[in-house]
Design an enzyme around this catalytic site. Structure first.
Site, mmCIF file in Angstrom:
data_model
loop_
_atom_site.group_PDB
_atom_site.id
_atom_site.type_symbol
_atom_site.label_atom_id
_atom_site.label_comp_id
_atom_site.label_asym_id
_atom_site.label_seq_id
_atom_site.Cartn_x
_atom_site.Cartn_y
_atom_site.Cartn_z
ATOM 1 N N ARG A 147 0.890 -1.177 0.000
ATOM 2 C CA ARG A 147 0.000 0.000 0.000
ATOM 3 C C ARG A 147 0.918 1.214 0.000
ATOM 4 O O ARG A 147 1.558 1.524 1.011
ATOM 5 C CB ARG A 147 -0.893 -0.040 1.238
ATOM 6 N N HIS A 164 -6.764 1.487 -7.085
ATOM 7 C CA HIS A 164 -7.051 0.727 -5.855
ATOM 8 C C HIS A 164 -7.839 -0.524 -6.253
ATOM 9 O O HIS A 164 -9.019 -0.660 -5.950
ATOM 10 C CB HIS A 164 -7.849 1.590 -4.891
ATOM 11 N N GLN A 214 -9.953 -2.856 -3.727
ATOM 12 C CA GLN A 214 -11.199 -2.246 -3.285
ATOM 13 C C GLN A 214 -12.313 -2.497 -4.293
ATOM 14 O O GLN A 214 -13.457 -2.802 -3.918
ATOM 15 C CB GLN A 214 -11.011 -0.739 -3.095
ATOM 16 N N ASP A 271 -15.993 9.009 -2.893
ATOM 17 C CA ASP A 271 -14.742 8.806 -2.163
ATOM 18 C C ASP A 271 -14.306 10.158 -1.620
ATOM 19 O O ASP A 271 -14.858 11.204 -2.000
ATOM 20 C CB ASP A 271 -13.674 8.220 -3.101
ATOM 21 N N CYS A 288 -15.892 3.840 -0.098
ATOM 22 C CA CYS A 288 -14.838 2.886 0.274
ATOM 23 C C CYS A 288 -14.233 3.159 1.647
ATOM 24 O O CYS A 288 -13.453 2.336 2.137
ATOM 25 C CB CYS A 288 -13.750 2.854 -0.799
ATOM 26 N N ARG A 302 -14.312 -6.583 1.747
ATOM 27 C CA ARG A 302 -12.868 -6.534 1.545
ATOM 28 C C ARG A 302 -12.233 -7.859 1.966
ATOM 29 O O ARG A 302 -11.307 -8.359 1.311
ATOM 30 C CB ARG A 302 -12.248 -5.373 2.337
#
Length: 313
Positions: free
Chosen positions: A112, A139, A142, A230, A272, A300
């Protein structure tokens, strides 16, 4: 459903840096496995017994760290958490050297990071699979959880009206790629100057994706079956926060219950997380009957378990 739980051999040992690292058939296999794992059809099996996943975190995380670590544990494996303070990507050691060390000890690397180029360098030098846990560009893990959540309400996503509202950031870019794989009809609404990555958009359009760009969030929300937002200020963009938080550029883009009234009666709302309440969304929207935000967070775990199973199993 045993057949859906067999690993796709073409995925074993592969990197997963973007959703388009999967073919439509591989994407379907991973999601089918995620749904089956959530139903409990894999309970008690330990296909990754003795395997270890190295987890590199330049950016802090609640969902990514917890779900990957729990996923490895439930599949019989183990995860090692490595913060940037410990390994110093590109500072204490070159990214190349970190990759060449880790490949000797572990079966996979999840990272990440701030820069997508860091992931590409890890993948270039590691003989073991590298998974994008988030970068400034994409991402993808996700989005696998997002589409698992979407399919729980809409099993057939072909032609599904998905509206993404907000910053044209890594999440918007990942949605563009998943429009190719899912067949969804995607509308992205951003303020002027905040559009998604033009190269990613052009590639998706050339692959036949149905994508519309607009600067009108209400137009995008009207009749949508999935409404997605987001944060306006991603980690690493804090220097822009004062401009964005003045609500000048993003005026009208906040998701509220009134905006949710515009989407289809059967429509759902996704975010998210983490949510910056009072900016891109209000608390009443995440707690709204149309919200599936916390189902999305739960997924997730299941989507990443499925991905690890296919890449390492």
């Amino acid at each position: 459903m045993v057949e859906t739980l067999k690993p796709v051999q073409s995925l074993k040992g592969r990197d997963f840096l973007s959703n388009l690292d999967l073919s439509p058939e591989e994407y379907r296999a991973v999601l089918d496995t995620a749904h089956a794992m959530k139903r409990g059809e894999f309970k008690g099996q330990r296909p990754l017994e003795g395997q270890t996943l190295a987890m590199i975190f330049e950016k802090p995380s609640l969902r990514t760290r917890t779900t990957f670590e729990v996923a490895m544990n439930q599949l019989g494996g183990h995860a090692v958490n490595l913060t940037n303070a410990e390994i110093g990507l590109g500072t204490r050691e070159p990214v190349r050297d970190i990759a060449l060390n880790l490949e000797r000890w572990v079966e996979g690397i999840m990272a990440r990071v701030y820069l997508h180029s860091t992931l590409e360098e890890l993948a270039r030098y590691s003989s073991k699979p590298v998974i994008n846990g988030l970068s400034d560009l994409l991402h993808p893990v996700q989005l696998m959880a997002d589409y698992q959540t979407i399919e729980e309400s809409f099993p057939d996503t072909r032609g599904l009206r998905v509206a993404y509202i907000g910053d044209g950031n890594n999440m918007a870019n990942a949605h563009i790629q998943c429009a190719v794989l899912s067949g969804a009809k995607l509308t992205i609404a951003t303020p002027r100057g905040y559009e998604p990555n033009a190269v990613i958009l052009l590639d998706a359009l050339q692959r036949g994706a149905d994508i519309t760009l607009t600067h009108d969030p209400l137009e995008a929300a009207q009749g949508a079956q999935v409404l997605y937002t987001d944060v306006w200020v991603s980690m690493g963009q804090e220097q822009e926060a004062s401009q964005r938080r003045k609500i000048k550029d993003f005026a009208g883009f906040q998701v509220t219950p009134a905006m949710l009234d515009l989407i289809a009666p059967e429509g759902i709302f996704l975010h998210c997380l983490p949510a910056h309440y009072g900016e891109e969304v209000v608390e009443e929207a995440t707690l709204h009957p149309k919200s599936r935000v916390f189902d999305q967070a739960e997924n997730r775990l299941h989507a990443q378990k499925a991905l690890l199973y296919h890449l390492l199993g």
